[in-house]
Design a protein around this motif. Sequence first.
Motif, short mmCIF file in Angstrom:
data_model
loop_
_atom_site.label_atom_id
_atom_site.label_comp_id
_atom_site.label_asym_id
_atom_site.label_seq_id
_atom_site.Cartn_x
_atom_site.Cartn_y
_atom_site.Cartn_z
N LEU A 1 2.16 -0.35 -12.13
CA LEU A 1 2.75 0.70 -11.31
C LEU A 1 2.63 0.35 -9.83
CD1 LEU A 1 4.14 3.43 -11.46
CD2 LEU A 1 1.89 4.51 -11.45
N ARG A 2 1.47 -0.18 -9.42
CA ARG A 2 1.29 -0.60 -8.03
C ARG A 2 2.28 -1.67 -7.61
NH1 ARG A 2 -4.21 -0.21 -9.21
NH2 ARG A 2 -4.35 -2.43 -9.76
N ARG A 3 2.68 -2.50 -8.57
CA ARG A 3 3.54 -3.64 -8.26
C ARG A 3 4.99 -3.41 -8.70
NH1 ARG A 3 1.07 -8.49 -7.96
NH2 ARG A 3 3.15 -9.21 -7.33
N THR A 4 5.41 -2.17 -8.73
CA THR A 4 6.79 -1.87 -9.13
C THR A 4 7.80 -2.65 -8.30
OG1 THR A 4 6.19 0.35 -9.89
CG2 THR A 4 8.49 -0.02 -9.36
N GLU A 5 7.53 -2.83 -7.01
CA GLU A 5 8.49 -3.54 -6.15
C GLU A 5 8.74 -4.97 -6.63
OE1 GLU A 5 8.27 -3.02 -1.79
OE2 GLU A 5 6.66 -1.60 -2.25
N ALA A 6 7.75 -5.59 -7.24
CA ALA A 6 7.94 -6.95 -7.76
C ALA A 6 8.91 -6.95 -8.93
CB ALA A 6 6.60 -7.54 -8.19
N LEU A 7 8.87 -5.91 -9.75
CA LEU A 7 9.84 -5.78 -10.85
C LEU A 7 11.24 -5.54 -10.31
CD1 LEU A 7 7.66 -3.49 -13.11
CD2 LEU A 7 8.42 -5.78 -13.75
N VAL A 8 11.34 -4.66 -9.32
CA VAL A 8 12.63 -4.34 -8.72
C VAL A 8 13.25 -5.59 -8.11
CG1 VAL A 8 13.77 -2.98 -6.91
CG2 VAL A 8 11.99 -1.93 -8.33
N ALA A 9 12.43 -6.46 -7.55
CA ALA A 9 12.92 -7.67 -6.88
C ALA A 9 13.59 -8.65 -7.85
CB ALA A 9 11.77 -8.36 -6.16
N LEU A 10 13.41 -8.47 -9.16
CA LEU A 10 14.08 -9.34 -10.13
C LEU A 10 15.59 -9.10 -10.14
CD1 LEU A 10 11.59 -9.27 -13.14
CD2 LEU A 10 11.80 -10.99 -11.34
N GLY A 11 16.04 -7.96 -9.61
CA GLY A 11 17.47 -7.75 -9.42
C GLY A 11 18.18 -6.92 -10.47
N HIS A 12 17.49 -6.56 -11.54
CA HIS A 12 18.06 -5.69 -12.56
C HIS A 12 17.49 -4.28 -12.41
CE1 HIS A 12 19.79 -9.11 -14.75
NE2 HIS A 12 18.64 -9.73 -14.55
N PRO A 13 18.21 -3.26 -12.90
CA PRO A 13 17.61 -1.92 -12.86
C PRO A 13 16.31 -1.86 -13.65
CG PRO A 13 19.75 -1.91 -14.00
CD PRO A 13 19.55 -3.27 -13.48
N VAL A 14 15.33 -1.17 -13.10
CA VAL A 14 14.01 -1.06 -13.73
C VAL A 14 13.87 0.32 -14.38
CG1 VAL A 14 11.53 -0.93 -13.28
CG2 VAL A 14 12.91 -2.72 -12.21
N LEU A 15 13.43 0.32 -15.62
CA LEU A 15 13.15 1.56 -16.35
C LEU A 15 11.65 1.78 -16.40
CD1 LEU A 15 14.70 2.83 -19.65
CD2 LEU A 15 12.23 2.69 -19.45
N MET A 16 11.24 2.99 -16.11
CA MET A 16 9.82 3.35 -16.22
C MET A 16 9.66 4.44 -17.28
SD MET A 16 7.58 1.76 -14.33
CE MET A 16 7.50 0.62 -12.95
N SER A 17 8.88 4.12 -18.30
CA SER A 17 8.56 5.07 -19.35
C SER A 17 7.09 5.44 -19.20
CB SER A 17 8.84 4.46 -20.72
OG SER A 17 8.59 5.38 -21.75
N LEU A 18 6.82 6.43 -18.37
CA LEU A 18 5.46 6.80 -17.98
C LEU A 18 5.01 8.12 -18.58
CD1 LEU A 18 6.02 6.08 -14.17
CD2 LEU A 18 5.09 4.49 -15.87
N SER A 19 5.94 8.86 -19.12
CA SER A 19 5.72 10.26 -19.44
C SER A 19 4.59 10.50 -20.43
CB SER A 19 7.02 10.86 -19.99
OG SER A 19 6.89 12.25 -20.18
N ARG A 20 3.52 11.14 -19.95
CA ARG A 20 2.39 11.59 -20.77
C ARG A 20 1.70 10.42 -21.49
NH1 ARG A 20 2.21 17.26 -21.16
NH2 ARG A 20 4.03 18.27 -20.24
N LYS A 21 1.84 9.22 -20.97
CA LYS A 21 1.27 8.04 -21.62
C LYS A 21 -0.26 8.05 -21.53
CE LYS A 21 4.83 5.38 -22.99
NZ LYS A 21 5.26 4.14 -22.36
N ASP A 22 -0.88 7.21 -22.38
CA ASP A 22 -2.34 7.15 -22.42
C ASP A 22 -2.95 6.65 -21.10
OD1 ASP A 22 -2.49 8.13 -24.96
OD2 ASP A 22 -2.82 6.21 -25.94
N PHE A 23 -2.23 5.77 -20.38
CA PHE A 23 -2.82 5.29 -19.12
C PHE A 23 -2.96 6.44 -18.12
CE2 PHE A 23 1.39 5.19 -17.30
CZ PHE A 23 1.21 5.16 -15.91
N VAL A 24 -2.06 7.43 -18.21
CA VAL A 24 -2.19 8.64 -17.39
C VAL A 24 -3.36 9.48 -17.89
CG1 VAL A 24 -1.07 10.79 -16.69
CG2 VAL A 24 0.26 8.67 -16.79
N GLY A 25 -3.41 9.69 -19.20
CA GLY A 25 -4.47 10.51 -19.77
C GLY A 25 -5.85 9.94 -19.55
N GLU A 26 -6.01 8.63 -19.70
CA GLU A 26 -7.33 8.02 -19.49
C GLU A 26 -7.72 8.03 -18.02
OE1 GLU A 26 -7.71 4.21 -21.30
OE2 GLU A 26 -7.49 4.99 -23.34
#
Length: 298
Positions: free
Chosen positions: A213-238
């Motif tokens: 998540l901190r490095r989202t800009e590095a994913l965006v820099a690859l040039g394709h649209p980036v999808l984030m599936s974050l909703s209620r995930k365990d990394f949020v819960g933990e």
Amino acid sequence: MTVPPPSARLRLGGRDFAPGVPVVMAVINRTPDSFYAGNRMYDEDAAAEAVARAEAEGADIVDVGGVKAGPGTEVDTAEELRRVVPFIARIRSAHPGLLLSVDTWRAEVARQACAAGADLINDTWAGHDPQLPAIAAAAGAGLVLSHTGGAVPRTRPHRVGYGNGAESIVDDVLTHLMGSARTATDAGVPGESLLLDPTHDFGKNTWHGLALLRRTEALVALGHPVLMSLSRKDFVGETLDLPVDDRLEGTLAATAVAAWCGAKVFRVHDVAASRRAIDMVASIRGERPPARAVRGLA
């Protein structure tokens, strides 16, 4: 404060989302056992009502899945087809302006779902079936490219590692997704119809999720649209020590960070709240005008 580069252009189902325009993908799980009880839509009529509600609340895409992502009762191809394909055909007829996605790793399910009206194949298991790019290209559909660190479908991560420290996950994800994108474009899927998903929780621990998540800009820099599936995930819960039902605020915080950093598509359970958070970030970035601005002017 420097504003990061905008999200990439996305083209799906004859629709064009310009750079900087965020897209909301609503989750519709045609399963009795999904990890979040609030989104179990095994009953077809209840699922159809949820689709109508999601569209009214601002969803651009509806993602229909027929198999729980994690371990659970076996669902064979025939049962997944039964849960998914007729429902996609029903929604295609009832909601002609809504983009439809099928959440599957199986080629036959993807093929029949596209024939029924799906505009996007959401492969959350990182090319487990190598036929999917060709199927997407033949159908004129988009394709989600994911990263699971080699995990096979419906398994949970166990003591996964990607080198020295949590940040090393970023290099692994970038390398894998760049390779997957080359394979898909070689198969004939346009770059604007390829979505890159770092795939939080799949083959990853909580430290990995936060680093990505901190490095989202590095994913965006690859040039394709980036999808984030974050909703209620365990990394949020933990991170917050919260059960699934209490993870909305943490999800929205993570979503806002990803949106600020240029992610394009957000796969969510809570459409109205997510749409508002994402639109607010777009306005802060200067990509969306306020819906109403009279304070100090009237």
